[in-house]
Design a protein around this motif. Sequence first.
Motif, PDB file in Angstrom:
ATOM      1  N   SER A   1      16.573  31.596 -15.533  1.00  0.00           N
ATOM      2  CA  SER A   1      16.057  30.989 -16.753  1.00  0.00           C
ATOM      3  C   SER A   1      15.537  29.572 -16.540  1.00  0.00           C
ATOM      4  CB  SER A   1      17.151  30.979 -17.829  1.00  0.00           C
ATOM      5  OG  SER A   1      18.280  30.292 -17.354  1.00  0.00           O
ATOM      6  N   GLY A   2      15.916  28.934 -15.484  1.00  0.00           N
ATOM      7  CA  GLY A   2      15.466  27.577 -15.201  1.00  0.00           C
ATOM      8  C   GLY A   2      15.647  27.264 -13.731  1.00  0.00           C
ATOM      9  N   ASN A   3      15.413  26.012 -13.387  1.00  0.00           N
ATOM     10  CA  ASN A   3      15.537  25.599 -11.990  1.00  0.00           C
ATOM     11  C   ASN A   3      16.156  24.202 -11.950  1.00  0.00           C
ATOM     12  OD1 ASN A   3      15.308  25.796  -9.233  1.00  0.00           O
ATOM     13  ND2 ASN A   3      13.084  25.884  -9.193  1.00  0.00           N
ATOM     14  N   GLU A   4      17.198  24.025 -12.754  1.00  0.00           N
ATOM     15  CA  GLU A   4      17.805  22.706 -12.916  1.00  0.00           C
ATOM     16  C   GLU A   4      18.445  22.189 -11.631  1.00  0.00           C
ATOM     17  OE1 GLU A   4      17.016  21.262 -15.977  1.00  0.00           O
ATOM     18  OE2 GLU A   4      15.972  23.176 -15.852  1.00  0.00           O
ATOM     19  N   THR A   5      19.112  23.061 -10.889  1.00  0.00           N
ATOM     20  CA  THR A   5      19.764  22.608  -9.658  1.00  0.00           C
ATOM     21  C   THR A   5      18.728  22.014  -8.716  1.00  0.00           C
ATOM     22  OG1 THR A   5      21.487  24.279  -9.923  1.00  0.00           O
ATOM     23  CG2 THR A   5      21.232  23.310  -7.732  1.00  0.00           C
ATOM     24  N   HIS A   6      17.615  22.683  -8.563  1.00  0.00           N
ATOM     25  CA  HIS A   6      16.530  22.178  -7.706  1.00  0.00           C
ATOM     26  C   HIS A   6      16.071  20.801  -8.176  1.00  0.00           C
ATOM     27  CE1 HIS A   6      12.670  22.975  -5.348  1.00  0.00           C
ATOM     28  NE2 HIS A   6      12.432  21.854  -6.006  1.00  0.00           N
ATOM     29  N   ALA A   7      15.802  20.675  -9.483  1.00  0.00           N
ATOM     30  CA  ALA A   7      15.314  19.408 -10.027  1.00  0.00           C
ATOM     31  C   ALA A   7      16.335  18.291  -9.834  1.00  0.00           C
ATOM     32  CB  ALA A   7      14.989  19.579 -11.510  1.00  0.00           C
ATOM     33  N   HIS A   8      17.600  18.577 -10.097  1.00  0.00           N
ATOM     34  CA  HIS A   8      18.630  17.550  -9.971  1.00  0.00           C
ATOM     35  C   HIS A   8      18.837  17.130  -8.520  1.00  0.00           C
ATOM     36  CE1 HIS A   8      20.647  18.722 -14.040  1.00  0.00           C
ATOM     37  NE2 HIS A   8      19.455  18.167 -14.196  1.00  0.00           N
ATOM     38  N   LEU A   9      18.814  18.095  -7.610  1.00  0.00           N
ATOM     39  CA  LEU A   9      18.992  17.731  -6.207  1.00  0.00           C
ATOM     40  C   LEU A   9      17.819  16.909  -5.696  1.00  0.00           C
ATOM     41  CD1 LEU A   9      20.643  20.921  -4.676  1.00  0.00           C
ATOM     42  CD2 LEU A   9      21.720  18.789  -5.426  1.00  0.00           C
ATOM     43  N   ALA A  10      16.606  17.220  -6.139  1.00  0.00           N
ATOM     44  CA  ALA A  10      15.449  16.430  -5.736  1.00  0.00           C
ATOM     45  C   ALA A  10      15.547  15.004  -6.276  1.00  0.00           C
ATOM     46  CB  ALA A  10      14.155  17.097  -6.222  1.00  0.00           C
ATOM     47  N   ALA A  11      16.095  14.852  -7.473  1.00  0.00           N
ATOM     48  CA  ALA A  11      16.197  13.535  -8.102  1.00  0.00           C
ATOM     49  C   ALA A  11      17.404  12.739  -7.626  1.00  0.00           C
ATOM     50  CB  ALA A  11      16.259  13.693  -9.625  1.00  0.00           C
TER      51      ALA A  11
ATOM     52  N   ASP B   1       5.757  42.858 -10.402  1.00  0.00           N
ATOM     53  CA  ASP B   1       4.577  42.901  -9.541  1.00  0.00           C
ATOM     54  C   ASP B   1       4.614  41.628  -8.685  1.00  0.00           C
ATOM     55  OD1 ASP B   1       1.581  41.678  -9.332  1.00  0.00           O
ATOM     56  OD2 ASP B   1       1.588  43.873  -9.063  1.00  0.00           O
ATOM     57  N   PRO B   2       4.573  41.739  -7.356  1.00  0.00           N
ATOM     58  CA  PRO B   2       4.709  40.560  -6.499  1.00  0.00           C
ATOM     59  C   PRO B   2       3.715  39.437  -6.803  1.00  0.00           C
ATOM     60  CG  PRO B   2       4.960  42.529  -5.191  1.00  0.00           C
ATOM     61  CD  PRO B   2       4.532  42.975  -6.564  1.00  0.00           C
ATOM     62  N   GLN B   3       2.458  39.764  -7.041  1.00  0.00           N
ATOM     63  CA  GLN B   3       1.463  38.722  -7.319  1.00  0.00           C
ATOM     64  C   GLN B   3       1.733  38.047  -8.665  1.00  0.00           C
ATOM     65  OE1 GLN B   3      -2.184  40.947  -6.744  1.00  0.00           O
ATOM     66  NE2 GLN B   3      -2.450  40.049  -4.709  1.00  0.00           N
ATOM     67  N   GLU B   4       2.112  38.828  -9.657  1.00  0.00           N
ATOM     68  CA  GLU B   4       2.425  38.258 -10.969  1.00  0.00           C
ATOM     69  C   GLU B   4       3.680  37.388 -10.893  1.00  0.00           C
ATOM     70  OE1 GLU B   4       2.687  41.382 -13.885  1.00  0.00           O
ATOM     71  OE2 GLU B   4       0.607  42.005 -13.541  1.00  0.00           O
ATOM     72  N   TRP B   5       4.666  37.823 -10.110  1.00  0.00           N
ATOM     73  CA  TRP B   5       5.897  37.062  -9.960  1.00  0.00           C
ATOM     74  C   TRP B   5       5.611  35.694  -9.343  1.00  0.00           C
ATOM     75  CZ3 TRP B   5       9.070  34.731  -6.394  1.00  0.00           C
ATOM     76  CH2 TRP B   5      10.401  34.520  -6.752  1.00  0.00           C
ATOM     77  N   VAL B   6       4.824  35.671  -8.261  1.00  0.00           N
ATOM     78  CA  VAL B   6       4.483  34.399  -7.611  1.00  0.00           C
ATOM     79  C   VAL B   6       3.684  33.520  -8.562  1.00  0.00           C
ATOM     80  CG1 VAL B   6       3.155  33.329  -5.743  1.00  0.00           C
ATOM     81  CG2 VAL B   6       4.653  35.261  -5.250  1.00  0.00           C
ATOM     82  N   ALA B   7       2.707  34.096  -9.261  1.00  0.00           N
ATOM     83  CA  ALA B   7       1.911  33.312 -10.212  1.00  0.00           C
ATOM     84  C   ALA B   7       2.800  32.702 -11.293  1.00  0.00           C
ATOM     85  CB  ALA B   7       0.829  34.187 -10.840  1.00  0.00           C
ATOM     86  N   LYS B   8       3.749  33.462 -11.780  1.00  0.00           N
ATOM     87  CA  LYS B   8       4.669  32.968 -12.808  1.00  0.00           C
ATOM     88  C   LYS B   8       5.501  31.804 -12.272  1.00  0.00           C
ATOM     89  CE  LYS B   8       8.334  34.778 -15.812  1.00  0.00           C
ATOM     90  NZ  LYS B   8       9.073  35.996 -16.158  1.00  0.00           N
ATOM     91  N   THR B   9       6.044  31.944 -11.064  1.00  0.00           N
ATOM     92  CA  THR B   9       6.873  30.872 -10.501  1.00  0.00           C
ATOM     93  C   THR B   9       6.032  29.647 -10.171  1.00  0.00           C
ATOM     94  OG1 THR B   9       6.744  31.680  -8.220  1.00  0.00           O
ATOM     95  CG2 THR B   9       8.573  32.486  -9.557  1.00  0.00           C
ATOM     96  N   GLN B  10       4.775  29.830  -9.799  1.00  0.00           N
ATOM     97  CA  GLN B  10       3.906  28.696  -9.492  1.00  0.00           C
ATOM     98  C   GLN B  10       3.687  27.816 -10.722  1.00  0.00           C
ATOM     99  OE1 GLN B  10       2.328  27.827  -6.307  1.00  0.00           O
ATOM    100  NE2 GLN B  10       4.057  29.110  -5.740  1.00  0.00           N
ATOM    101  N   GLY B  11       3.793  28.400 -11.900  1.00  0.00           N
ATOM    102  CA  GLY B  11       3.622  27.646 -13.129  1.00  0.00           C
ATOM    103  C   GLY B  11       4.872  26.929 -13.600  1.00  0.00           C
ATOM    104  N   ARG B  12       5.981  27.167 -12.940  1.00  0.00           N
ATOM    105  CA  ARG B  12       7.251  26.545 -13.339  1.00  0.00           C
ATOM    106  C   ARG B  12       7.543  25.364 -12.411  1.00  0.00           C
ATOM    107  NH1 ARG B  12      10.985  31.863 -14.526  1.00  0.00           N
ATOM    108  NH2 ARG B  12       9.882  32.475 -16.430  1.00  0.00           N
ATOM    109  N   THR B  13       7.060  24.207 -12.797  1.00  0.00           N
ATOM    110  CA  THR B  13       7.184  23.030 -11.938  1.00  0.00           C
ATOM    111  C   THR B  13       7.967  21.899 -12.594  1.00  0.00           C
ATOM    112  OG1 THR B  13       5.065  22.201 -12.742  1.00  0.00           O
ATOM    113  CG2 THR B  13       5.034  23.565 -10.724  1.00  0.00           C
TER     114      THR B  13
ATOM    115  N   ARG C   1       9.679  22.243  -7.125  1.00  0.00           N
ATOM    116  CA  ARG C   1       8.662  22.852  -6.263  1.00  0.00           C
ATOM    117  C   ARG C   1       8.834  24.364  -6.328  1.00  0.00           C
ATOM    118  NH1 ARG C   1       9.159  22.252  -0.993  1.00  0.00           N
ATOM    119  NH2 ARG C   1      11.376  21.943  -1.122  1.00  0.00           N
ATOM    120  N   PRO C   2       7.795  25.096  -6.664  1.00  0.00           N
ATOM    121  CA  PRO C   2       7.932  26.547  -6.736  1.00  0.00           C
ATOM    122  C   PRO C   2       7.821  27.220  -5.367  1.00  0.00           C
ATOM    123  CG  PRO C   2       5.744  25.908  -7.421  1.00  0.00           C
ATOM    124  CD  PRO C   2       6.502  24.632  -7.150  1.00  0.00           C
TER     125      PRO C   2
END
Length: 185
Positions: free
Chosen positions: A59-69, A155-167, A176-177
């Motif tokens: 549902s989110g990517n909070e751990t990634h964001a917090h570790l980067a910060a 669908d692999p291409q749709e999945w990657v496109a979706k994650t690329q938009g979550r920054t 970073r997606p």
Amino acid sequence: MADFSDALDDKHIAMIGKQPVFFVATAAEDARINLSPKGYDAFRVIAPDRVAYLDLGGSGNETHAHLAADGRITLMFCNFDRPALILRIYGRGRAVLPQDDGWDELVGHFDLMPGTRQIFDIAVESVQTSCGWGVPFMDYRDERHTLKKAHAQSDPQEWVAKTQGRTKSIDGLPTRPTDRYFAGE
């Protein structure tokens, strides 16, 4: 009474290996504190002073964001059987994505699952154990297959496109997606 050590010992590692769930907490300045339960066969002790876990898209990517910060992370394991015990790992972590240096070395420790997004690589700074006497007895029945099933049907291409938009995190911190889709092993 809490006991502290600088690294994981054999007893700690054995206890961790028996737990079907663990909890991850991170924080960054001016952001919400994030606390997430994690399941699946996704946690590895790489060395007494290094651990990692495989992360699936959710549902989110909070751990990634917090570790980067900020970099700080706390992992908690509770023994819901005997002996009563709580184990916390305090450390500094970083997200390693498939396109990053270090991915090939880390990924060898895991069986990839559908929806694998990143691996969190954590340097252990200290380990705390405490009694756990207030933790209830609980029986493990089975893992939920819903998240892996949902990713496997993507669908692999749709999945990657979706994650690329979550920054961004929910608090607007950058993430970073991943640049690839994994169907699992």
